[in-house]
Structures are given as C-alpha cells and as structure tokens.
Scaffold this motif. Structure first.
Motif, short mmCIF file in Angstrom:
data_model
loop_
_atom_site.label_atom_id
_atom_site.label_comp_id
_atom_site.label_asym_id
_atom_site.label_seq_id
_atom_site.Cartn_x
_atom_site.Cartn_y
_atom_site.Cartn_z
N GLN A 1 0.84 -1.20 0.00
CA GLN A 1 0.00 0.00 0.00
C GLN A 1 0.87 1.25 0.00
O GLN A 1 1.80 1.37 0.80
CB GLN A 1 -0.90 0.01 1.24
N GLN B 243 0.67 5.66 -1.73
CA GLN B 243 -0.17 6.84 -1.96
C GLN B 243 -0.45 6.96 -3.45
O GLN B 243 0.48 7.15 -4.25
CB GLN B 243 0.55 8.09 -1.45
N GLY B 244 -1.70 6.85 -3.84
CA GLY B 244 -2.05 6.93 -5.25
C GLY B 244 -2.07 8.36 -5.77
O GLY B 244 -2.54 9.27 -5.10
N TRP B 245 -1.56 8.52 -6.99
CA TRP B 245 -1.57 9.82 -7.66
C TRP B 245 -2.66 9.89 -8.73
O TRP B 245 -2.78 10.87 -9.44
CB TRP B 245 -0.23 10.08 -8.34
N GLN C 86 -5.96 2.02 -13.26
CA GLN C 86 -5.24 0.77 -13.04
C GLN C 86 -4.53 0.33 -14.30
O GLN C 86 -4.93 0.66 -15.42
CB GLN C 86 -6.21 -0.34 -12.63
N PRO D 184 -0.69 5.33 -14.45
CA PRO D 184 -0.84 5.19 -13.00
C PRO D 184 0.49 5.34 -12.27
O PRO D 184 1.51 4.79 -12.70
CB PRO D 184 -1.41 3.78 -12.84
N VAL E 192 2.05 5.39 -8.15
CA VAL E 192 1.85 5.21 -6.71
C VAL E 192 3.17 5.55 -6.03
O VAL E 192 4.23 5.06 -6.43
CB VAL E 192 1.42 3.77 -6.37
N ASP F 255 -2.56 0.19 -9.06
CA ASP F 255 -3.78 0.97 -8.95
C ASP F 255 -3.42 2.38 -8.51
O ASP F 255 -3.12 2.62 -7.33
CB ASP F 255 -4.74 0.32 -7.95
N GLY F 256 -3.39 3.31 -9.47
CA GLY F 256 -3.01 4.68 -9.17
C GLY F 256 -4.05 5.45 -8.39
O GLY F 256 -3.75 6.52 -7.86
N ASP F 257 -5.27 4.94 -8.33
CA ASP F 257 -6.33 5.61 -7.57
C ASP F 257 -6.32 5.17 -6.10
O ASP F 257 -6.41 6.00 -5.20
CB ASP F 257 -7.69 5.32 -8.19
N GLN F 258 -6.18 3.86 -5.88
CA GLN F 258 -6.19 3.33 -4.51
C GLN F 258 -4.79 3.24 -3.91
O GLN F 258 -4.66 2.97 -2.72
CB GLN F 258 -6.84 1.94 -4.51
N GLY F 259 -3.75 3.43 -4.71
CA GLY F 259 -2.39 3.39 -4.19
C GLY F 259 -1.89 2.00 -3.86
O GLY F 259 -1.13 1.82 -2.91
#
Length: 300
Positions: A163, A165-167, A171, A265, A267, A290-294
């Motif tokens: 896990q 930090q998503g930027w 995905q 994506p 992270v 997953d660049g949204d969820q990090g």
C-alpha cells in the motif's frame, strides 16, 4: 512471459552462496547478523571467494568479482546468490564478458538492491528473474514482516499487496522492473538495459539532492525511456533533502513535476528502498498498479 526463466523456489536445507559483486565490505557485524537470519531459516550458507576482498572501493578486481559470480552460478549445489552490499561496481562486470553463456545454466535467485540493480537488469536482458530485496548487510534491520515476506517469495508463497499513496491514473497491469534510479539511469542505452515496453517501473534512491533527481528523470524523458512504460511505483527517496542554505523544490515536488504528466498510474510512498523497510520486489513478475487506490498487487 513464457520465455522468462523463473528460478526454482527454495526449500530450507538448500545451500546458498554469498558474493560481493559491487563495493568492498565494511559492515562485518551486520553481515554476520544477515547470515544468522538465513541460517535460522534452515539454509546452508557458503561464503564466496571474494566476500572480504578489497580493491580500492571495490570488492576485488573486475575479474575477481566476475569469478565469484561464475563460481556461484556454476555450483550445482548453490540454489541462490546473496549479495553482501551495494556501493558501486556491478556495471563494471559486464565489459568484455559473454554474459549470455550463463543462460545455459539453470536459473537461480540473485538477491540484492541499490547497485545490484546493474546485476538484476543484466539478468533481465537475458530472460532471467531476480529479487530486488535487502542485501545481507541490511537484512537484520528489516522488520519481521519484511523478512518473512522475503522468504515467502523465495519459498513460493503468495505475496500480499503493498500500500502506498495513489496519484491517480487508474489501473494497469505489467511486468515489474525494480531499480535504484541513479544506477538505472546510468545503464540507459547500454547493453545492460532491458526493454522497457510493458514495464511497471519501481524506483527508489538515496542521498541525491532534488535537482539531481530532476536531472536523472529529465534524462529518461529526453531519451523517450518512459515510452511504453505502463506505470511507476515509487519507493523511498531517503536523504534526498534540499541542501542546507539552498531553496527550491522538495524531492516529492520534483517527482510530481517530472512524472505527473506521463498519463499513467503512479503510486508513491511504497515500502521499499534505503533507510527503512525494503519489501521484496520480484523482477519480471506480473503486477497490477492501482493509481487511484495506491496499491501494488502481485498477480497470481
């Protein structure tokens, strides 16, 4: 992927061999602590011919370091190659050396990070996997979960997601290519650089001022090296502060400036790199970023 050689998983009782492909050993007590961790897991650890050799800042001449590597590769009882430390010197191994001949030998795990990027990337050019993971002199500083994770990977057990930090950017899936940014940048355009198409880069660094990180990433951009890269996973950029008395961007601001417009994506703040947890990253394994969820997730 079908042409890639994934080394056989290890079993406690297997023999592993220690080599020093880069800098000369300084951290003798840390080395012994790392060796004890491997022994406590049931492995037989054999010290290679150059583990304490010194040649300037290198762990022996290029010939001595190549020979130690070859001895480990050619030893049928050796199931994995453990690197003592990083430093500098791995790139020098590949001058005037017929590395592809090693492809005829059964693959085995090579374990290390930092300057060992050179060895891992050269492995990638000839279709072999390896592990971006603690070297022997940093292993004992890892938390228990990270040490367990290393042996889970080596012994064929599932790796939990990491896990960060998503930027943003959604995905993507691709094959994982870990590296120290400085070392990797100096390998671009050389025979040691693997093809980058379809890769998810996992980058970390240490001791570089933000403007130097800018310089490195700008070189990637000018070379078009990010073309075909599907995502970027960023680990720790430790001791990369703005020099005292200077002004300018932080390293985090530089990373966003130089990577944020790639439209892929990304992270950051993943737990790998120097000066902290260095979670194992298998080279050339399929991952989902997953660049949204990090999240960096390993695909079964």
């Amino acid at each position: 992927m079908s042409s890639w050689k994934i080394p056989p998983f290890l079993t406690p009782g297997d023999r592993v061999q220690v080599i020093a492909p880069s800098g000369a050993l300084k951290e003798f007590s840390a080395l012994e602590e790392g060796l004890e961790i491997w022994r406590s897991r049931g492995y037989q650890v054999e010290l290679g011919s150059n583990w304490q050799t010194v040649y300037g800042y290198l762990a022996g001449t290029d010939s001595q370091r190549r020979q130690a590597l070859l001895e480990a590769w050619e030893n049928p009882d050796c199931k994995a190659i453990l690197c003592t430390r990083g430093g500098y010197g791995s790139a020098r191994l590949f001058e005037h050396w017929d590395w592809p001949s090693i492809c005829k030998i059964s693959p085995k795990w090579v374990i290390g990070f930092s300057d060992i990027t050179g060895l891992l990337w050269r492995l990638a050019t000839v279709g072999m996997s390896g592990l971006h993971a603690p070297v022997l002199t940093t292993l004992s500083a890892e938390p228990a979960w990270s040490i367990d994770r290393l042996f889970d990977c080596l012994e064929g057990r599932f790796l939990a997601p990491l896990q960060g930090q998503g930027w943003g950017g959604g995905q993507t899936t691709g094959w994982l290519l870990p590296a120290n940014l400085t070392v990797a940048t100096h390998l671009l355009g050389t025979p040691v650089q693997p093809a980058l198409d379809g890769a998810i880069l996992a980058l970390e660094d240490v001791g570089e001022a933000p403007y130097r990180i800018d310089r490195l990433l700008t070189q990637w951009r000018l070379m078009g090296a990010f073309n075909g890269v599907r995502g970027v996973a960023l680990g720790r950029f430790s001791r990369c502060q703005v020099p005292s008395g200077s002004s300018g961007w932080t390293v985090e601001e530089v990373l966003r400036d130089r990577l944020g417009d790639l439209n892929i994506p990304i992270v950051s703040e993943l737990p790998f790199g120097h000066d902290g947890v260095n979670a194992v990253l298998p080279l050339r394994i399929q991952v989902r970023l997953d660049g949204d969820q990090g999240i960096l997730e390993f695909v079964r």
